[in-house]
Design a protein around this motif. Sequence first.
Motif, PDB file in Angstrom:
ATOM      1  N   PRO A   1       9.999   0.177   7.446  1.00  0.00           N
ATOM      2  CA  PRO A   1       8.614  -0.274   6.960  1.00  0.00           C
ATOM      3  C   PRO A   1       8.089   1.054   6.360  1.00  0.00           C
ATOM      4  O   PRO A   1       8.514   2.176   6.160  1.00  0.00           O
ATOM      5  N   ASP A   2       6.790   0.681   5.770  1.00  0.00           N
ATOM      6  CA  ASP A   2       5.864   1.684   5.008  1.00  0.00           C
ATOM      7  C   ASP A   2       5.227   2.374   6.521  1.00  0.00           C
ATOM      8  O   ASP A   2       4.523   1.942   7.129  1.00  0.00           O
ATOM      9  N   ASP A   3       5.835   3.828   6.928  1.00  0.00           N
ATOM     10  CA  ASP A   3       5.563   4.282   7.802  1.00  0.00           C
ATOM     11  C   ASP A   3       5.257   5.742   7.631  1.00  0.00           C
ATOM     12  O   ASP A   3       5.623   6.234   6.813  1.00  0.00           O
ATOM     13  N   TYR A   4       4.567   6.459   8.426  1.00  0.00           N
ATOM     14  CA  TYR A   4       4.168   7.605   8.645  1.00  0.00           C
ATOM     15  C   TYR A   4       3.494   8.109   7.295  1.00  0.00           C
ATOM     16  O   TYR A   4       3.272   8.983   6.715  1.00  0.00           O
ATOM     17  N   THR A   5       2.385   6.899   6.884  1.00  0.00           N
ATOM     18  CA  THR A   5       1.461   7.262   5.922  1.00  0.00           C
ATOM     19  C   THR A   5       0.138   7.685   6.515  1.00  0.00           C
ATOM     20  O   THR A   5      -0.201   7.133   7.628  1.00  0.00           O
ATOM     21  N   ASN A   6      -0.408   8.544   5.842  1.00  0.00           N
ATOM     22  CA  ASN A   6      -1.692   8.987   6.469  1.00  0.00           C
ATOM     23  C   ASN A   6      -2.720   8.932   5.327  1.00  0.00           C
ATOM     24  O   ASN A   6      -2.880   9.144   4.284  1.00  0.00           O
ATOM     25  N   VAL A   7      -4.039   8.213   5.941  1.00  0.00           N
ATOM     26  CA  VAL A   7      -5.012   7.766   4.863  1.00  0.00           C
ATOM     27  C   VAL A   7      -6.136   8.649   5.456  1.00  0.00           C
ATOM     28  O   VAL A   7      -6.820   7.907   6.538  1.00  0.00           O
ATOM     29  N   THR A   8      -6.632   9.608   4.803  1.00  0.00           N
ATOM     30  CA  THR A   8      -7.959  10.272   5.350  1.00  0.00           C
ATOM     31  C   THR A   8      -8.826  10.649   4.219  1.00  0.00           C
ATOM     32  O   THR A   8      -8.485  10.869   3.288  1.00  0.00           O
ATOM     33  N   ASN A   9     -10.261  10.602   4.846  1.00  0.00           N
ATOM     34  CA  ASN A   9     -11.145  11.413   3.667  1.00  0.00           C
ATOM     35  C   ASN A   9     -11.507  10.682   2.610  1.00  0.00           C
ATOM     36  O   ASN A   9     -11.932  10.961   1.409  1.00  0.00           O
ATOM     37  N   ASN A  10     -11.298   9.318   2.509  1.00  0.00           N
ATOM     38  CA  ASN A  10     -11.580   8.452   1.696  1.00  0.00           C
ATOM     39  C   ASN A  10     -12.763   7.684   1.645  1.00  0.00           C
ATOM     40  O   ASN A  10     -13.133   7.139   2.842  1.00  0.00           O
ATOM     41  N   ILE A  11     -13.494   7.360   0.364  1.00  0.00           N
ATOM     42  CA  ILE A  11     -14.703   6.405   0.347  1.00  0.00           C
ATOM     43  C   ILE A  11     -14.127   5.205  -0.304  1.00  0.00           C
ATOM     44  O   ILE A  11     -13.439   5.425  -1.302  1.00  0.00           O
ATOM     45  N   VAL A  12     -14.347   4.285   0.582  1.00  0.00           N
ATOM     46  CA  VAL A  12     -13.935   2.871  -0.105  1.00  0.00           C
ATOM     47  C   VAL A  12     -15.080   1.980   0.129  1.00  0.00           C
ATOM     48  O   VAL A  12     -15.329   1.709   1.085  1.00  0.00           O
ATOM     49  N   TYR A  13     -15.706   1.717  -0.909  1.00  0.00           N
ATOM     50  CA  TYR A  13     -17.248   1.051  -1.019  1.00  0.00           C
ATOM     51  C   TYR A  13     -17.313  -0.040  -1.972  1.00  0.00           C
ATOM     52  O   TYR A  13     -16.762  -0.095  -3.131  1.00  0.00           O
ATOM     53  N   ASP A  14     -17.815  -1.033  -1.503  1.00  0.00           N
ATOM     54  CA  ASP A  14     -18.322  -2.403  -2.624  1.00  0.00           C
ATOM     55  C   ASP A  14     -17.248  -2.819  -3.173  1.00  0.00           C
ATOM     56  O   ASP A  14     -17.125  -3.032  -4.343  1.00  0.00           O
ATOM     57  N   ASN A  15     -16.082  -2.799  -2.374  1.00  0.00           N
ATOM     58  CA  ASN A  15     -15.073  -3.739  -3.084  1.00  0.00           C
ATOM     59  C   ASN A  15     -14.999  -5.236  -2.380  1.00  0.00           C
ATOM     60  O   ASN A  15     -15.807  -5.428  -1.448  1.00  0.00           O
ATOM     61  N   ARG A  16     -13.951  -6.065  -2.657  1.00  0.00           N
ATOM     62  CA  ARG A  16     -13.944  -7.160  -1.691  1.00  0.00           C
ATOM     63  C   ARG A  16     -13.455  -7.071  -0.542  1.00  0.00           C
ATOM     64  O   ARG A  16     -13.877  -7.593   0.754  1.00  0.00           O
ATOM     65  N   TYR A  17     -12.263  -6.400  -0.294  1.00  0.00           N
ATOM     66  CA  TYR A  17     -11.644  -5.837   0.690  1.00  0.00           C
ATOM     67  C   TYR A  17     -11.486  -4.555   0.884  1.00  0.00           C
ATOM     68  O   TYR A  17     -11.458  -3.550  -0.190  1.00  0.00           O
ATOM     69  N   GLY A  18     -11.486  -3.743   1.977  1.00  0.00           N
ATOM     70  CA  GLY A  18     -11.665  -2.528   2.108  1.00  0.00           C
ATOM     71  C   GLY A  18     -10.450  -1.714   2.046  1.00  0.00           C
ATOM     72  O   GLY A  18      -9.464  -1.797   1.205  1.00  0.00           O
ATOM     73  N   ILE A  19      -9.847  -1.523   3.482  1.00  0.00           N
ATOM     74  CA  ILE A  19      -8.607  -0.922   3.631  1.00  0.00           C
ATOM     75  C   ILE A  19      -7.570  -1.810   4.372  1.00  0.00           C
ATOM     76  O   ILE A  19      -8.067  -2.284   5.573  1.00  0.00           O
ATOM     77  N   SER A  20      -6.371  -2.035   3.978  1.00  0.00           N
ATOM     78  CA  SER A  20      -5.684  -3.196   4.594  1.00  0.00           C
ATOM     79  C   SER A  20      -4.356  -2.870   4.555  1.00  0.00           C
ATOM     80  O   SER A  20      -3.457  -2.190   3.752  1.00  0.00           O
ATOM     81  N   GLU A  21      -3.584  -3.202   5.683  1.00  0.00           N
ATOM     82  CA  GLU A  21      -2.036  -2.878   5.983  1.00  0.00           C
ATOM     83  C   GLU A  21      -1.463  -4.350   5.465  1.00  0.00           C
ATOM     84  O   GLU A  21      -2.084  -5.415   6.145  1.00  0.00           O
ATOM     85  N   GLN A  22      -0.640  -4.305   4.795  1.00  0.00           N
ATOM     86  CA  GLN A  22       0.189  -5.498   4.409  1.00  0.00           C
ATOM     87  C   GLN A  22       1.722  -5.372   4.458  1.00  0.00           C
ATOM     88  O   GLN A  22       2.135  -4.300   4.400  1.00  0.00           O
ATOM     89  N   GLY A  23       2.399  -6.632   4.597  1.00  0.00           N
ATOM     90  CA  GLY A  23       3.883  -6.597   4.506  1.00  0.00           C
ATOM     91  C   GLY A  23       4.528  -5.684   5.726  1.00  0.00           C
ATOM     92  O   GLY A  23       3.959  -6.150   6.832  1.00  0.00           O
ATOM     93  N   SER A  24       5.287  -4.873   5.525  1.00  0.00           N
ATOM     94  CA  SER A  24       6.204  -4.098   6.547  1.00  0.00           C
ATOM     95  C   SER A  24       5.635  -2.899   6.843  1.00  0.00           C
ATOM     96  O   SER A  24       5.644  -2.114   5.815  1.00  0.00           O
ATOM     97  N   THR A  25       4.915  -2.383   8.057  1.00  0.00           N
ATOM     98  CA  THR A  25       4.210  -1.215   8.208  1.00  0.00           C
ATOM     99  C   THR A  25       4.649  -0.890   9.576  1.00  0.00           C
ATOM    100  O   THR A  25       4.893  -1.753  10.511  1.00  0.00           O
ATOM    101  N   GLY A  26       4.600   0.411   9.647  1.00  0.00           N
ATOM    102  CA  GLY A  26       4.992   1.068  11.159  1.00  0.00           C
ATOM    103  C   GLY A  26       3.905   1.577  11.809  1.00  0.00           C
ATOM    104  O   GLY A  26       2.900   1.408  11.541  1.00  0.00           O
ATOM    105  N   ILE A  27       4.418   2.114  13.005  1.00  0.00           N
ATOM    106  CA  ILE A  27       3.314   2.558  14.188  1.00  0.00           C
ATOM    107  C   ILE A  27       2.889   3.404  13.807  1.00  0.00           C
ATOM    108  O   ILE A  27       1.977   4.050  14.852  1.00  0.00           O
ATOM    109  N   HIS A  28       3.431   4.724  12.740  1.00  0.00           N
ATOM    110  CA  HIS A  28       2.990   6.027  12.940  1.00  0.00           C
ATOM    111  C   HIS A  28       1.865   6.235  11.725  1.00  0.00           C
ATOM    112  O   HIS A  28       1.760   7.621  11.446  1.00  0.00           O
TER     113      HIS A  28
END
Length: 747
Positions: A638-665
């Motif tokens: 899956p999409d794993d070992y991805t790190n999402v940090t220090n982002n501004i996510v503002y005034d969208n319809r959806y914010g931050i989303s995991e979709q499809g195949s994702t890992g636990i790391h």
Amino acid sequence: MLSAIALTACGGGASDGGGSTTQVAQAAQPQLLATVTSVSELYVATTGSDTNSGSASSPLKTIAKASQLAQPGTVVHVAPGTYPGGFKTVASGTATARIRYQSDTRWGARIVPPSSSATDSAWDNRGNYVDVVGFDVDGSVLQQGTAWTTGIYNGGSNDSIANNHVHHISKAACTTGGGGIGVDSYYGGVNASVDGNVIHDIGPAVCADMHGIYFSTNGVVSNNLVYAVSETGIRLWHDANRVTVVNNTLFNTNTGISVGGGDYYHTAGPSDYNRVSNNIVYDNRSYGVIETGATGSHNVYANNLLAKNAVADWRLQNGLLASGSISADPAFVNYVRTGGGDYHLSSASPAIDRGNATSAPLTDLDGAKRPSGATFDIGAYEFGAVGGTSGSGSGSTTTQLPTTANHLYVATTGADSNPGTASAPFRTIARAAQVALPDTTILVAPGTYAGGFRTAASGIAGKSIYYVSSTRWGARILPPATSSNDTAWDNRGNYVVIDGFEIDGTTTQAGTPWSYGIYTGGSYNTIRNTHVHHIASKVACTSAGGSAIGVDSYYGGVMGTVDANLVHDIGPAGCSFIQGIYISTSGSVTNNIVYRVAEAGIHLWHDANHVTIANNTVAASNTGIIVGGGDFYRTAGPDDYTNVTNNIVYDNRYGISEQGSTGIHNTYTNNLVYQNASYDWSLKNGLKSVAGISAAPGFAAYTRTGTPDFRLLTSSPAIGSGSTVRMPTNDFVGIVRTSADIGAYQH
């Protein structure tokens, strides 16, 4: 062309609880501007009409019409695109409520000759208390009728002409007078400012009446870069007096700076109490700085660098002498006499810390603060200064060049039969790519280039191939007259850096419309400092997909870097297949500003894994960030070992989303996610946001429909609330990150 297959998107609303793709409704705008008694903002766009109200959702077609409606305090926002010149603006502001004409993307609003010209000026302003900011005035394409002799002419009082690009004016014939920017006292104008403009290719060869900047009143001329002018770089004449000419860089003119008075309109002269200081006047065909006509005894010439002026560096009158002068090569980073070089100061420059503080501007041509060292530097650029102030994100205007063994040059004046040297450049980027070797810099001069090309040359580890726009966003990639490709720039090479270009899909031409801005299918590639906008806005919404910047694994590519890009207005509204930044491999996405994207501002899919998404600002899109994998090309996920940090996510319809195949790391730390209409977070596998903030980000000036300024106010909760882990060293405009702020800008 397989990139359409390679970048097919999963879509934020179509899977894993994404919901509907309908955009958040906009607030209603007034329809009858003529009935409004106070107008603070007007909007102009190539898609508008002069019968419209002038609101953001119903823009005007022309700047001239906006001027007719403007009142004191009005800001006229001009969207990117091409506008016919030859118009006059007459509206006046007041001392406390100026009128501002603003290209919302620096140099994105282009003033070009109309099909048949009836005037000799591209823009004739007669209003008082007026600012003209950020336009590209381009006279390179000659049309029928009256030829332009002046780019921006200003006859009003208390006006400012700033941050414009004025070039290729009156190149065909020598006229009786004119230039790039003219500030005139003929109509009684006084007290003007000309600051931070880039002016070049003015007048034909050996024409004594064409100047870069001509100035006939009092005021300030500062921070301008002026070159390739047939007569004088900066000329004071007529009623000019009490003018400060400070921190300009001039080369390849006939005479650099001329101070004098005569042929008076409103005074009896002489030209006196002028100050000429901190200027670099280098490699001109005749004189460096001269006095001519009637001049007084109180003019001051202090701390200028003059060298290699063919006849003499100085010719002053009344027994005046220059003080604190330097006679030495200025040691630019990369001096190219005809243009397209890098005119920042190298660390060896004798101009560093040699300026005079009196009347010196507090910022330089890049908008960076002065002084950065012990005292002010000489010239338009301050050495070591970082951090521009433009809300549209145009920080440094000149790209810092890498150190490579080989160099090739591309310019609109070149030919692909040339050898690609500085004096005989190529015409196209594609031709330069055909001959590029590892460890090569391909330096592309400002100008307009037809897109729809492919580059296939590869560097090797430690010896990349660099495609560099010498002026940030100065080399503009536009749709050709007839397009046969759906991608502006398709790169298949490895170890490639694409740096500083503008990809502008605003004007649709015949043939295949663009669905992709910059696509790269190679490995170890970097896309940075680019401005990609108005891509796929007029294509049919299909599963073929599209994106502004795509980093793809379809051809085996790994480890892509996408850093400090400005991406906006991507895709038709409601289309779940068009993305801003699309990553299907490993790598990093940092410091980017992304807004108004049909689906996701940043979208990971296909073979994406081990991706760092750090310090981005994403707003006004359908989904902010999507992390996921699926429709795999070369992995099983899956999409794993991805790190999402220090982002501004503002005034969208959806914010931050995991979709499809994702890992636990995967990790999500120190992000500010707020006011996303349907949800802020949607994660899988029991993952949670850590140290997140749910609060308004405190931007300097936010708008969904205009040009937002995403810099942080001092009260912003994003300041100091980030993580230093995976934080990039510099921010969107190159400022060194000294505290862990969230978002693309360091405060």
